[in-house]
Design a protein around this motif. Structure first.
Motif, PDB file in Angstrom:
ATOM      1  N   GLU A   1     -28.841 -87.029   7.631  1.00  0.00           N
ATOM      2  CA  GLU A   1     -28.247 -88.364   7.812  1.00  0.00           C
ATOM      3  C   GLU A   1     -28.924 -89.151   8.933  1.00  0.00           C
ATOM      4  OE1 GLU A   1     -26.110 -89.968   5.900  1.00  0.00           O
ATOM      5  OE2 GLU A   1     -26.148 -88.232   4.569  1.00  0.00           O
ATOM      6  N   ASN A   2     -29.297 -88.455  10.005  1.00  0.00           N
ATOM      7  CA  ASN A   2     -29.959 -89.134  11.125  1.00  0.00           C
ATOM      8  C   ASN A   2     -31.327 -89.698  10.723  1.00  0.00           C
ATOM      9  OD1 ASN A   2     -27.815 -88.502  12.854  1.00  0.00           O
ATOM     10  ND2 ASN A   2     -28.706 -86.511  13.369  1.00  0.00           N
ATOM     11  N   TYR A   3     -32.052 -88.928   9.914  1.00  0.00           N
ATOM     12  CA  TYR A   3     -33.357 -89.399   9.424  1.00  0.00           C
ATOM     13  C   TYR A   3     -33.194 -90.618   8.519  1.00  0.00           C
ATOM     14  CZ  TYR A   3     -35.339 -84.920  11.011  1.00  0.00           C
ATOM     15  OH  TYR A   3     -35.753 -83.848  11.770  1.00  0.00           O
ATOM     16  N   LEU A   4     -32.189 -90.551   7.646  1.00  0.00           N
ATOM     17  CA  LEU A   4     -31.953 -91.661   6.720  1.00  0.00           C
ATOM     18  C   LEU A   4     -31.564 -92.929   7.477  1.00  0.00           C
ATOM     19  CD1 LEU A   4     -30.046 -89.781   3.871  1.00  0.00           C
ATOM     20  CD2 LEU A   4     -32.324 -90.810   3.697  1.00  0.00           C
ATOM     21  N   GLN A   5     -30.688 -92.759   8.464  1.00  0.00           N
ATOM     22  CA  GLN A   5     -30.236 -93.927   9.234  1.00  0.00           C
ATOM     23  C   GLN A   5     -31.385 -94.528  10.041  1.00  0.00           C
ATOM     24  OE1 GLN A   5     -26.743 -93.118  11.592  1.00  0.00           O
ATOM     25  NE2 GLN A   5     -26.464 -95.248  12.225  1.00  0.00           N
ATOM     26  N   LEU A   6     -32.149 -93.666  10.711  1.00  0.00           N
ATOM     27  CA  LEU A   6     -33.262 -94.171  11.522  1.00  0.00           C
ATOM     28  C   LEU A   6     -34.343 -94.811  10.653  1.00  0.00           C
ATOM     29  CD1 LEU A   6     -34.726 -94.594  14.163  1.00  0.00           C
ATOM     30  CD2 LEU A   6     -35.515 -92.216  14.088  1.00  0.00           C
ATOM     31  N   SER A   7     -34.681 -94.182   9.543  1.00  0.00           N
ATOM     32  CA  SER A   7     -35.730 -94.744   8.676  1.00  0.00           C
ATOM     33  C   SER A   7     -35.295 -96.087   8.095  1.00  0.00           C
ATOM     34  CB  SER A   7     -36.098 -93.768   7.550  1.00  0.00           C
ATOM     35  OG  SER A   7     -35.003 -93.525   6.688  1.00  0.00           O
ATOM     36  N   THR A   8     -33.994 -96.221   7.788  1.00  0.00           N
ATOM     37  CA  THR A   8     -33.474 -97.498   7.281  1.00  0.00           C
ATOM     38  C   THR A   8     -33.640 -98.592   8.330  1.00  0.00           C
ATOM     39  OG1 THR A   8     -31.877 -96.403   5.834  1.00  0.00           O
ATOM     40  CG2 THR A   8     -31.415 -98.689   6.408  1.00  0.00           C
ATOM     41  N   TYR A   9     -33.336 -98.268   9.572  1.00  0.00           N
ATOM     42  CA  TYR A   9     -33.485 -99.252  10.653  1.00  0.00           C
ATOM     43  C   TYR A   9     -34.958 -99.624  10.852  1.00  0.00           C
ATOM     44  CZ  TYR A   9     -28.619 -98.267  11.975  1.00  0.00           C
ATOM     45  OH  TYR A   9     -27.257 -98.118  11.973  1.00  0.00           O
ATOM     46  N   LEU A  10     -35.835 -98.625  10.801  1.00  0.00           N
ATOM     47  CA  LEU A  10     -37.266 -98.892  10.973  1.00  0.00           C
ATOM     48  C   LEU A  10     -37.789 -99.773   9.835  1.00  0.00           C
ATOM     49  CD1 LEU A  10     -38.481 -95.355  12.129  1.00  0.00           C
ATOM     50  CD2 LEU A  10     -38.409 -97.436  13.525  1.00  0.00           C
ATOM     51  N   ILE A  11     -37.312 -99.507   8.617  1.00  0.00           N
ATOM     52  CA  ILE A  11     -37.706-100.323   7.457  1.00  0.00           C
ATOM     53  C   ILE A  11     -37.246-101.767   7.658  1.00  0.00           C
ATOM     54  CG2 ILE A  11     -37.192-100.736   5.008  1.00  0.00           C
ATOM     55  CD1 ILE A  11     -37.186 -97.601   4.720  1.00  0.00           C
ATOM     56  N   GLU A  12     -36.004-101.929   8.106  1.00  0.00           N
ATOM     57  CA  GLU A  12     -35.464-103.273   8.338  1.00  0.00           C
ATOM     58  C   GLU A  12     -36.207-104.003   9.454  1.00  0.00           C
ATOM     59  OE1 GLU A  12     -31.274-102.831   9.007  1.00  0.00           O
ATOM     60  OE2 GLU A  12     -30.853-102.364   6.903  1.00  0.00           O
ATOM     61  N   GLN A  13     -36.796-103.246  10.364  1.00  0.00           N
ATOM     62  CA  GLN A  13     -37.579-103.843  11.456  1.00  0.00           C
ATOM     63  C   GLN A  13     -39.059-103.979  11.093  1.00  0.00           C
ATOM     64  OE1 GLN A  13     -36.113-105.071  14.279  1.00  0.00           O
ATOM     65  NE2 GLN A  13     -34.207-104.501  13.267  1.00  0.00           N
ATOM     66  N   ASN A  14     -39.354-103.822   9.803  1.00  0.00           N
ATOM     67  CA  ASN A  14     -40.731-103.933   9.279  1.00  0.00           C
ATOM     68  C   ASN A  14     -41.682-102.909   9.878  1.00  0.00           C
ATOM     69  OD1 ASN A  14     -40.347-106.132   7.432  1.00  0.00           O
ATOM     70  ND2 ASN A  14     -40.150-107.474   9.209  1.00  0.00           N
ATOM     71  N   SER A  15     -41.160-101.724  10.201  1.00  0.00           N
ATOM     72  CA  SER A  15     -41.991-100.638  10.723  1.00  0.00           C
ATOM     73  C   SER A  15     -42.098 -99.535   9.672  1.00  0.00           C
ATOM     74  CB  SER A  15     -41.399-100.086  12.026  1.00  0.00           C
ATOM     75  OG  SER A  15     -41.344-101.079  13.012  1.00  0.00           O
ATOM     76  N   ALA A  16     -42.624 -99.905   8.514  1.00  0.00           N
ATOM     77  CA  ALA A  16     -42.701 -98.967   7.384  1.00  0.00           C
ATOM     78  C   ALA A  16     -43.570 -97.758   7.700  1.00  0.00           C
ATOM     79  CB  ALA A  16     -43.227 -99.680   6.150  1.00  0.00           C
ATOM     80  N   ASP A  17     -44.649 -97.958   8.448  1.00  0.00           N
ATOM     81  CA  ASP A  17     -45.544 -96.841   8.782  1.00  0.00           C
ATOM     82  C   ASP A  17     -44.801 -95.784   9.605  1.00  0.00           C
ATOM     83  OD1 ASP A  17     -47.463 -98.290   7.513  1.00  0.00           O
ATOM     84  OD2 ASP A  17     -48.591 -98.837   9.304  1.00  0.00           O
TER      85      ASP A  17
END
Length: 214
Positions: A33-49
């Motif tokens: 869950e922590n990975y999913l939440q953090l990756s979602t935030y990074l995606i929303e911040q345009n940090s896909a890499d």
């Protein structure tokens, strides 16, 4: 999802939320869950890499790595690797989110009929979905359907792009009404409005040509 961290993020304290999630991941490296939440935030911040790097690392640590597939597919989409993104989406069960993402991909690939087919199956017709469907109709050259779709978005939920495109769909048949939408768009985001004017200049000429005007 950690609600306290989500509240922090929603309040605009993005760095604090991300820092806390990194700390949680370090303390509990198997908690997906922590990975999913953090990756979602990074995606929303345009940090896909960064999100993709995090998710690839997580795949080797969590018990159900397949649960990370959707977020990985979104990362590939944001990086412009549509083939990889689509292949991953096709490997997981079809639901509202996967169909929405597939529609986005086919839109980017210029396969507008396919994009529309997926978008029209979505039950949740929120502003995000309506904007996508409107964009597809516009790409297909159906200004009336595009206008009708964008108009379904509540006024206070229309961003500068939607207001601009509402104006675009009307400017040759109802220029006065179109101008009102353009003014709202410009007020909301002057920078976007200036870019959009240049971007859609060719579209405007095309529409005028279809209507027999110079």
């Amino acid at each position: 999802m950690d609600k306290k961290i989500a509240n922090l993020y929603d309040a605009g304290k993005v760095d604090d939320a991300i820092h806390l999630l990194i700390k949680k991941i370090n303390n509990h490296p198997k908690n997906i869950e922590n990975y999913l939440q953090l990756s979602t935030y990074l995606i929303e911040q345009n940090s896909a890499d960064q999100a993709l790097e995090l998710l690839e690392k997580a795949r080797g640590l969590v018990d159900q790595p397949e649960a990370l597939t959707y977020n990985i597919a979104v990362c590939y989409y944001m990086q412009g690797d549509f083939a990889k993104s689509l292949a991953l989406l096709n490997s997981i069960p079809d639901d509202e989110e996967t169909r929405y993402q597939k529609s986005l991909i086919f839109m980017k690939l210029g396969q507008y009929q396919k994009a529309l087919a997926y978008a029209l199956t979505l039950k949740n017709q929120d502003e995000r979905t309506l904007e996508l469907i409107g964009d597809i109709w516009l790409s297909l050259g159906d200004l009336k359907s595009a206008n009708q779709t964008y108009s379904k978005i509540l006024k206070d939920q229309r961003n500068a792009k939607v207001n601009f495109l509402l104006g675009l769909t009307l400017f040759d048949t109802n220029p006065d009404k179109a101008e009102k939408y353009f003014k709202v768009s410009k007020k909301q985001n002057p920078k976007y409005f200036a870019q959009a004017q240049k971007q859609y200049n060719a579209v405007a000429k095309l529409i005028r040509g279809k209507n027999g005007r110079n």
